[in-house]
Structures are given as structure tokens and as C-alpha cells.
Write a protein that holds these residues in place. Structure first.
Motif, PDB file in Angstrom:
ATOM      1  N   THR A 192       0.833  -1.218   0.000  1.00  0.00           N
ATOM      2  CA  THR A 192       0.000   0.000   0.000  1.00  0.00           C
ATOM      3  C   THR A 192       0.861   1.260   0.000  1.00  0.00           C
ATOM      4  O   THR A 192       0.565   2.260  -0.671  1.00  0.00           O
ATOM      5  CB  THR A 192      -0.956  -0.010   1.219  1.00  0.00           C
ATOM      6  OG1 THR A 192      -1.730  -1.197   1.173  1.00  0.00           O
ATOM      7  CG2 THR A 192      -1.864   1.222   1.226  1.00  0.00           C
ATOM      8  N   VAL A 193       1.958   1.208   0.783  1.00  0.00           N
ATOM      9  CA  VAL A 193       2.873   2.363   0.798  1.00  0.00           C
ATOM     10  C   VAL A 193       3.480   2.561  -0.585  1.00  0.00           C
ATOM     11  O   VAL A 193       3.588   3.693  -1.091  1.00  0.00           O
ATOM     12  CB  VAL A 193       3.984   2.158   1.847  1.00  0.00           C
ATOM     13  CG1 VAL A 193       5.068   3.240   1.703  1.00  0.00           C
ATOM     14  CG2 VAL A 193       3.397   2.181   3.245  1.00  0.00           C
ATOM     15  N   GLN A 194       3.831   1.496  -1.258  1.00  0.00           N
ATOM     16  CA  GLN A 194       4.409   1.607  -2.605  1.00  0.00           C
ATOM     17  C   GLN A 194       3.370   2.151  -3.574  1.00  0.00           C
ATOM     18  O   GLN A 194       3.656   3.025  -4.414  1.00  0.00           O
ATOM     19  CB  GLN A 194       4.908   0.224  -3.054  1.00  0.00           C
ATOM     20  CG  GLN A 194       5.598   0.257  -4.400  1.00  0.00           C
ATOM     21  CD  GLN A 194       6.113  -1.099  -4.826  1.00  0.00           C
ATOM     22  OE1 GLN A 194       5.913  -2.065  -4.107  1.00  0.00           O
ATOM     23  NE2 GLN A 194       6.738  -1.135  -6.012  1.00  0.00           N
ATOM     24  N   LEU A 195       2.142   1.649  -3.469  1.00  0.00           N
ATOM     25  CA  LEU A 195       1.083   2.115  -4.358  1.00  0.00           C
ATOM     26  C   LEU A 195       0.764   3.581  -4.070  1.00  0.00           C
ATOM     27  O   LEU A 195       0.432   4.366  -4.988  1.00  0.00           O
ATOM     28  CB  LEU A 195      -0.175   1.245  -4.217  1.00  0.00           C
ATOM     29  CG  LEU A 195      -0.050  -0.198  -4.739  1.00  0.00           C
ATOM     30  CD1 LEU A 195      -1.306  -0.969  -4.428  1.00  0.00           C
ATOM     31  CD2 LEU A 195       0.219  -0.215  -6.243  1.00  0.00           C
ATOM     32  N   GLU A 196       0.877   3.949  -2.807  1.00  0.00           N
ATOM     33  CA  GLU A 196       0.587   5.365  -2.470  1.00  0.00           C
ATOM     34  C   GLU A 196       1.670   6.276  -3.051  1.00  0.00           C
ATOM     35  O   GLU A 196       1.392   7.387  -3.520  1.00  0.00           O
ATOM     36  CB  GLU A 196       0.488   5.481  -0.952  1.00  0.00           C
ATOM     37  CG  GLU A 196      -0.016   6.862  -0.486  1.00  0.00           C
ATOM     38  CD  GLU A 196       1.145   7.838  -0.299  1.00  0.00           C
ATOM     39  OE1 GLU A 196       0.939   9.042  -0.455  1.00  0.00           O
ATOM     40  OE2 GLU A 196       2.287   7.349  -0.013  1.00  0.00           O
ATOM     41  N   SER A 197       2.919   5.762  -2.995  1.00  0.00           N
ATOM     42  CA  SER A 197       4.010   6.571  -3.571  1.00  0.00           C
ATOM     43  C   SER A 197       3.865   6.691  -5.088  1.00  0.00           C
ATOM     44  O   SER A 197       4.300   7.664  -5.694  1.00  0.00           O
ATOM     45  CB  SER A 197       5.361   5.947  -3.200  1.00  0.00           C
ATOM     46  OG  SER A 197       5.473   4.664  -3.778  1.00  0.00           O
ATOM     47  N   GLU A 198       3.226   5.739  -5.685  1.00  0.00           N
ATOM     48  CA  GLU A 198       3.017   5.775  -7.124  1.00  0.00           C
ATOM     49  C   GLU A 198       1.714   6.540  -7.468  1.00  0.00           C
ATOM     50  O   GLU A 198       1.388   6.719  -8.648  1.00  0.00           O
ATOM     51  CB  GLU A 198       2.962   4.365  -7.690  1.00  0.00           C
ATOM     52  CG  GLU A 198       4.287   3.632  -7.593  1.00  0.00           C
ATOM     53  CD  GLU A 198       4.213   2.221  -8.068  1.00  0.00           C
ATOM     54  OE1 GLU A 198       3.052   1.787  -8.414  1.00  0.00           O
ATOM     55  OE2 GLU A 198       5.251   1.502  -8.096  1.00  0.00           O
ATOM     56  N   GLY A 199       0.989   6.887  -6.440  1.00  0.00           N
ATOM     57  CA  GLY A 199      -0.238   7.652  -6.644  1.00  0.00           C
ATOM     58  C   GLY A 199      -1.448   6.798  -6.899  1.00  0.00           C
ATOM     59  O   GLY A 199      -2.483   7.327  -7.307  1.00  0.00           O
ATOM     60  N   LEU A 200      -1.272   5.494  -6.618  1.00  0.00           N
ATOM     61  CA  LEU A 200      -2.401   4.608  -6.893  1.00  0.00           C
ATOM     62  C   LEU A 200      -3.289   4.420  -5.649  1.00  0.00           C
ATOM     63  O   LEU A 200      -4.424   3.972  -5.764  1.00  0.00           O
ATOM     64  CB  LEU A 200      -1.896   3.246  -7.366  1.00  0.00           C
ATOM     65  CG  LEU A 200      -1.111   3.257  -8.692  1.00  0.00           C
ATOM     66  CD1 LEU A 200      -0.592   1.884  -8.989  1.00  0.00           C
ATOM     67  CD2 LEU A 200      -1.978   3.778  -9.836  1.00  0.00           C
ATOM     68  N   LYS A 201      -2.774   4.698  -4.482  1.00  0.00           N
ATOM     69  CA  LYS A 201      -3.550   4.561  -3.251  1.00  0.00           C
ATOM     70  C   LYS A 201      -3.552   5.883  -2.505  1.00  0.00           C
ATOM     71  O   LYS A 201      -2.592   6.660  -2.579  1.00  0.00           O
ATOM     72  CB  LYS A 201      -2.917   3.494  -2.371  1.00  0.00           C
ATOM     73  CG  LYS A 201      -3.114   2.081  -2.898  1.00  0.00           C
ATOM     74  CD  LYS A 201      -4.567   1.608  -2.771  1.00  0.00           C
ATOM     75  CE  LYS A 201      -4.709   0.166  -3.205  1.00  0.00           C
ATOM     76  NZ  LYS A 201      -6.091  -0.311  -3.076  1.00  0.00           N
ATOM     77  N   ALA A 202      -4.637   6.018  -1.757  1.00  0.00           N
ATOM     78  CA  ALA A 202      -4.745   7.238  -0.966  1.00  0.00           C
ATOM     79  C   ALA A 202      -4.013   7.049   0.355  1.00  0.00           C
ATOM     80  O   ALA A 202      -3.707   5.940   0.771  1.00  0.00           O
ATOM     81  CB  ALA A 202      -6.214   7.569  -0.721  1.00  0.00           C
TER      82      ALA A 202
END
Length: 450
Positions: A192-202
Motif C-alpha cells: 500500500t505504501v508503494q502504491l501510495e508513492s506511485e499515486g495509486l492509493k490514498a
């Protein structure tokens, strides 16, 4: 007139002219005297060849054939004091008749109720034995109950130990599940942290996963605590088993110790009861010994202790008694040189003192007033008088002994041996030789058979 002077009157005076001289001075009296001597010599020579029975003489006295028939004295096995006489000298008593009554002289036996009080002590001690027996039974029951309870308690503790071990296994599984959950939560949080850094997760999604990760970590720590608590419960269960084992071992050991103490007291009481019963029996027998009774039927000879109130020690002779039923015998003594000539079963002639008798030692067949006897015992050790004792019984094939004979009167005995000429017997007596070695006919026959 003595012819001691040198003046010989017989040569100067002739006496043949006197009447007295005529009657004396002749040779006819030598003829009769010579005839007498010749006849006497012929008779003596004839007598010298007559048979003569060699014999052994001895002196003795009348006694009884069996030891229990001889005169005896009655003693008291306990010391005492004479209280009352029930007989007098010369009385006839039956076996078991009371002769005299005595009383105690020892202070420990003065109590007249000694037997009854000893019986009371026996009963009291017997009740103590019964009490100890019941106590032993109660302690045995208690030991059985404690043993059963220990088994149940150990079974309960073992069940608890098993439950604790099962709980440890369950908590271990839960701990593995918590470890798995925290691994999954960590991966989800990282993704989730990786996806958030990629802008995919809030950011809210990242915070939500962080929260979940923390909850999972908290559950892991809680599960570890539960596992440690379960392991602690296993240890406690094992300690409980040891405690139960030690507790009931102590209780059972104490109960067994009490039981053994009770048994020891029981055995001690039983020993005291046995001792008291022994004393009770001894007191009863001792009370019975206060009455001196006749051991057999007979006549009272002499009271050796007299009077009333006279004291005596145990074993002192009190009264003499002569049995009424006895078999007469003669106790005689022979010199050691004559002992080899005496054999069992030999015939002996006896002359009783005070009984008229005419006895010719060499010709027993012409004797009168003698009685027959038979050798029944020969002593193998010399007596105090330097002779050997021989016991003679009446000869059943001869004239019965007089009924008026009494034990203790004197008797002369003559043991008959071989027949020899009179000249041989005179020669033996002059030289001091013993009689010819003699064996009875049956002994010789037995020796020839062997």
C-alpha cells in the motif's frame, strides 16, 4: 607230785603194788584210743571227699524292688508356716489326702485376694489389647482411604497437566497463526505504501494498513503471552502432582507410623496379659500348695516338722511316708573280688533277721528257714562301704517270703556257686584264694553258640 628234784622217788618207790597203780599203769587204754583215732581218720578222710557248695556271703537289708515303693519324705516346694495337722503318726492315707495346712511367710503373697486382683488386671489389660486392635483397624481404614484419595488427586492433577499441555499446543498454533497474520499485514502495508508513492492509493489506505499492522503485532504479543501462560500452567500442574504425591505420602506415612505404634502397644499389652496370666496360674498353684497332700497311698511314719506356727524353707522335709503297696527285695553287698562271680538271674539263699533258720553254707539242701532270691540288678560302681550293691527279688519258683517282713530289717545272703570237694574248699580257704570262676549254665550255652 612234781618230779623236779634230783632225788627220783619213782625209781625208789614201786607204785604197782597199790590199787590205784594197778588201775592206771597198764596199756589197755591205748588200744581203744587208737581205734578211735583210726575211725576218726577214716571218717575225716571220707568227709574230705564229700561235695561242698562254694558260696558268696553278704550282708544287707530289706528294701523295695521299685524306687517309687520305698520310704520317702514329703517336702514343701514353697516356704511356709505350719497352721494345722490333719493326720498323726501311724495313720493310713490315700493318695491325695490332705496331711497338713501351711500359710505364707513371704510378704508378696500375704494378700488373700491376690488371685482375684490379678484376674482383674488381666481383664483390664485384655481390654487395652482390644482397644489397640480397634485403633489398628481404624488406622488401617484411614490408610486405605488416603491411598484411594491420593490416586484420585493424582488422576485429577494429571488431567490438569494434560489440559495445560493441550492448551500450550493450542496457543502455539494460535501464535503461528498470529505470525502468519503479521507477515500478511506487513506485506499489505508495504504494497500500500508503494502504491501510495506511485499515486495509486490514498493516504487513508496507507493509514488503514498501518493500523491493521499494529493490531496484528499487538495480537502476536498477546498470543505469545498466552503461550507463556500455558507453559507456566503445565509447570504448575507438574508441581501440583509432586505436591499431592508428597502430601499424601506424608499423611499415609504418619498414619502407618501411628498404626505401628498402636500395634507395638498392642503386642506389649498382649505380653503383659500373658505375663499376668502366668502369674495368675502361679498364684493359683501356689495357693493349692498351701495344702500338703499325700503323693501316694501309705502310712505316716514320722512327722519331721512338728507343732503349730513352726516355719520351714522350701525343700525341707515335713513328714515321712511308707507306701502301702510295694514289692519286697533285698539289698546286699559283696566284696569286689566276688563281683565277677555274680550274674543276673542267679539264685541266692536269704536268711532274714529275726526269722528262725538253720543254715549250712556248704550243704544248702539240708538248710531250714532260708528263702530263695534272684539277682535282678548289679551296681556297676562301688558303694561308700567299699563293696558292690546287689538287688535281689523273690524267687517265684521258691517258697514265698514271709508277709511279716518289714522294709529296713537285716538279711544275710548266700549266693551258691559250684560244688567242689571239702578238701579243695579247705585248701582254698587256707590259701586265701577266691572261689572258682563261675558262670550260669545259660551263660555258658550262649557263649558256646557264639
Amino acid at each position: 607230785m612234781l618230779n623236779i628234784s634230783n632225788n627220783k622217788l619213782n625209781r625208789k618207790v614201786d607204785l604197782s603194788g597199790y590199787k590205784a597203780g594197778i588201775k592206771v599203769f597198764h596199756r589197755r587204754h591205748y588200744k581203744h584210743f587208737n581205734r578211735f583215732l583210726a575211725v576218726f581218720f577214716i571218717i575225716a578222710l571220707f568227709v574230705m571227699f564229700l561235695p561242698w557248695t562254694q558260696n558268696i556271703s553278704g550282708e544287707g537289708f530289706l528294701t523295695t524292688l521299685k524306687p517309687d515303693q520305698r520310704p520317702q519324705t514329703i517336702q514343701s516346694p514353697i516356704p511356709g508356716r505350719i497352721e494345722k495337722w490333719f493326720v498323726q503318726e501311724g495313720d493310713y492315707v490315700q493318695k491325695g489326702d490332705t496331711i497338713l495346712h501351711i500359710s505364707e511367710v513371704k510378704s508378696e503373697y500375704f494378700d488373700p485376694n491376690l488371685v482375684r486382683r490379678t484376674g482383674q488386671q488381666i481383664r483390664a489389660k485384655s481390654m487395652a489389647v482390644t482397644s489397640y486392635q480397634e485403633k489398628v483397624k481404624a488406622l488401617g481404614t484411614q490408610i486405605s482411604a488416603l491411598t484411594t484419595e491420593r490416586v484420585l488427586k493424582l488422576e485429577q492433577a494429571n488431567n490438569k497437566l494434560l489440559q495445560s499441555r493441550l492448551k500450550v499446543e493450542s496457543d502455539s498454533i494460535d501464535l503461528e497463526a498470529a505470525n502468519t497474520n503479521i507477515t500478511i499485514a506487513q506485506r499489505q502495508y508495504d504494497r500500500t505504501v508503494q502504491l501510495e508513492s506511485e499515486g495509486l492509493k490514498a493516504i487513508t489506505d496507507v493509514e488503514e494498513k498501518r493500523l491493521k499492522l499494529q493490531e496484528t503485532q499487538a495480537k502476536l504479543i498477546s498470543q505469545e503471552n498466552k503461550l507463556l501462560a500455558s507453559k507456566n500452567e503445565v509447570i504448575n500442574a507438574q508441581v501440583e502432582i509432586n505436591r499431592v504425591q508428597a502430601e499424601y505420602t506424608d499423611k499415609i506415612s504418619k498414619a502407618r507410623s501411628d498404626m505401628f505404634t498402636a500395634q507395638s502397644n498392642q503386642f506389649d499389652s498382649e505380653a503383659q496379659v500373658t505375663k499376668l496370666e502366668n502369674e495368675y496360674t502361679n498364684y493359683e498353684i501356689r495357693n493349692d500348695l498351701l495344702y500338703i497332700r499325700a503323693p501316694q497311698s501309705g502310712f505316716i511314719n514320722k512327722a519331721l516338722q512338728s507343732g503349730i506356727g513352726e516355719t520351714f524353707k522350701e525343700g525341707d522335709r515335713l513328714v515321712g511316708i511308707m507306701p502301702s503297696d510295694y514289692e519286697m527285695a533285698v539289698e546286699t553287698f559283696v566284696a569286689p573280688i566276688d563281683l565277677p562271680l555274680v550274674h543276673l538271674g542267679e539264685k541266692v539263699r536269704i536268711v532274714f533277721d529275726g526269722w528262725p533258720a538253720i543254715f549250712f553254707s556248704g550243704w544248702p539242701n539240708v538248710s531250714f528257714g532260708t528263702f530263695g532270691g534272684e539277682v535282678v540288678a548289679i551296681e556297676t560302681f562301688i558303694s561308700d562301704n567299699g563293696k558292690y550293691r546287689i538287688l535281689l527279688a523273690p524267687d517265684k519258683n521258691d517258697v514265698p517270703w514271709p508277709k511279716d517282713l518289714r522294709v529296713g530289717s537285716g538279711a544275710s545272703t548266700i549266693a551258691l556257686l559250684e560244688d567242689v570237694p571239702i578238701w579243695f574248699e579247705l585248701w582254698r580257704q587256707l590259701n586265701g584264694f577266691p572261689p572258682n570262676y563261675y558262670q550260669p549254665e545259660n551263660k555258658v550255652a550262649d557263649a558256646q553258640k557264639k
